[in-house]
Every structure is written in C-alpha cells, then in structure tokens.
Design an enzyme around this catalytic site. Sequence first.
Site, short mmCIF file in Angstrom:
data_model
loop_
_atom_site.label_atom_id
_atom_site.label_comp_id
_atom_site.label_asym_id
_atom_site.label_seq_id
_atom_site.Cartn_x
_atom_site.Cartn_y
_atom_site.Cartn_z
N ALA A 197 45.66 -51.52 -21.19
CA ALA A 197 46.71 -50.33 -21.38
C ALA A 197 47.08 -49.59 -20.28
O ALA A 197 48.28 -49.36 -19.89
CB ALA A 197 45.95 -49.24 -22.19
N CYS A 321 42.85 -55.76 -7.20
CA CYS A 321 41.63 -55.68 -7.26
C CYS A 321 40.77 -56.29 -6.27
O CYS A 321 39.78 -56.18 -5.94
CB CYS A 321 40.92 -56.21 -8.67
SG CYS A 321 42.07 -56.17 -10.15
#
Length: 376
Positions: A197, A321
């Site tokens: 999301a 990341c």
Amino acid sequence: MIYVDNAATTRLDEDALEAMKPYLTGFYGNASQPYFFAKPVRKALAAARETIASCIGAKPNEIYFTSGGTESDNWAIKGSAFGDAEKRVTITSQIEHHAVLRACAAIQRLGYPVIYLPVSSDGTVQPETLKQYLTSKTRLVSVMLANNEIGTIEPIAELAKIARENGALFHTDAVQAVGHIPIDVQELGVDMLSASAHKFNGMKGSGFLYIKQGIEIPSYLDGGSQERGKRAGTENIAAIVAMAVALKKNYDRMETTAKKLNALEQILLNRLANAGIDFRRNGAPCHLPGNVNISIKSSDGEMLLHRLDLKGICISTGSACDSVNTRVSHVIEAIRVPEIYAKGAIRITFGVENSVEDAINIADSLVDILHANNGA
Ligand code: PLP
C-alpha cells in the site's frame, strides 16, 4: 523540500487518511468477534477487499491482506516451495527486489533449487531466456511486474503463459506497478501477485497477496483463522481501508497521472541534455511513469544524493531498502552498465504531487553540482 523518491514510498493520500480515522478510535472492534460492535468493521473489511479485487480484475476471495510487499513475496516464494514435496525448481530473475531474492536464498539453503535468470541490457526478462531454463521440474517462476530501480515493465503475460504451458506456477512482485499502471490478473495469467500500500499512497506496513482461486499455497502465518485460515493475525482494518481508498483513487486518475509524470521526466532529461551532461538512461522504453534512472559519466551516485539532500531534494541511488549499501546495485550490475557510468547511477521517481518547477529545480541543481564538482 522536493520529494522525488516515490518508488521508496509515497505520501499517504488525504482521503485515505480521512477514511481510516473512524477505524482507529470509533469502530475499533475486532473483525473476528461476532457481536454487533464489530459488524461495521467486518463490513469495511469486506468492502475494502471488494474494491481492491475489482481494481486488479480479481475476485474478493482471492485477496489476502498482509503486512506489505516483503511478506507477500516471502509467502509466495516460500509457500510454493514448502507446499512441494518434490522440491522442484524456483526460477526468478537477477533483478528482483531483495524481498524475492533473499526469500529465494532462504529456500535454497533448505535444499530447494533456484535459478536466477539474466536480463537484457534494458532490464527485460526475455521470454526466450525463460524457455531455455524452464523444465517439467520447475515449480514456480517469479518475475517482477516492474523493476523498482530502473522501472522496466516486464512482459509478464508472455512469461506467465510459458510457465503455465510447462505446468509451473507464476508469481509476480507487482509492488511498484499496482496503482501506477493498469493491471488485470486474468489478462496477465498469473497465479500470485504481491502489492504494497505505501507505494500507492496508502499506509506503510500493509499490502496484499493475490492468490488465484484453486491454487493451494500453505498458510504463511499460523494462528487465528483470519484471511480464510491462510494468514493469521488480527487485521489492520484502518490500514486496509486506507489502502482500498488510495488504490481506487490512483486507478481513477491513472491516465492523467501517467501523462503528467511522463512530461516531468522529459523536462528533467531535456534540461540535463541541453546543459551538456553526459548521462545514459537505464531501463526499457516501456517503463513505470515517472521513473528516471540515469547514470552520469564519471560521477558518484552517493555524492549526488548527499549534495542534492543539502539542497532539500530527496532522490535515491539504488533500492531504497538498501540505501546503506554503497556498492553498485545488483540491478545496475545485471544490466551491464559500463563501469564509467555505473557508479553514477541515480533514481528520481516523480509522484502525483510533483510539479514542473520541481523537475526544473532538480535538473538545475544537478547541473550546478556536476559543474562545481568538475571545476573542483
Ligand atoms: N518489492 C519491490 C519491487 C519493492 O520495490 C519493495 C519495496 O521497496 C518491496 C518488494 C518490499 O515492499 P514493502 O516495503 O511493502 O515490504
């Protein structure tokens, strides 16, 4: 501040925020409880599932809510391996996100064979390459729908067809694609699809895995019987409600957003070219709207990131990341960017909030930094 790192994460949509608020304080009941107080919560959960399913051409009972892309990828990879007594092969690509690559490394350590497909210089997994490696001993093929660093959109329908014809399952990590390009799981012919999301203006820590009806994948988290017994844990209702609102909104404005982002890309690139910057664009012509991955000759992506940061501009050098990692990313390596350009790779990912002024400002700031650096 100019934020152009939308592939790393996006701003929560205001309507999504408003929609989720009642489920934080008012309707805070546990969806699994049978009493009346939990009824609106169950209703919201069902409605969100329906909205999300309809956005990707799935059935509501094919959507399993998870904590995001990483969990969905791990479930798809490990679930299909652990559900296979024969320990057949998993095939993936060299340019997947670490959520897929490290899940694959984990099953490999347990004795499940994994093959990492090479890609062409624009980051495409060629169907012919898949055909070369696919055998009747293949359990799963997992190829991302769009790459998070260079934005290349993969020929998933074609790859999934090849996998299907050979009796293998097909998973796609669509974390960067959902909410940004049209997706229909029927047309793609995939068995599983991961989404997150926070990549489409929803909440961080929420996402879903689409699992085609009839595909048997063992449950990922054991515990309660949420998500039809497949993914235990009390549902994060507020985040799920926000995810559905954000996704629907992104779908409704997808075409206009794509046009706007493509225009911003061109403004940025033209301005850099006109200033005489020697750079090459990484990725395929068929790429995610707003994704600009460029390698600047004899430059250093890390240096550019920090200099732009001082000017209040947020960009990325590789996978978000992995921003602590300073070596050339595995994607830039896999697409064989020449050495003199490889270290100078940066990723600018425009989002719906960005403006023409932002694109101009970024280009001019980059030119200033590069000129100052060359003069130093
Ligand atoms: N897959 C891709 C392609 C991604 O870009 C990311 C996040 O950057 C993930 C998976 C992981 O998603 P999440 O941050 O929701 O765990």
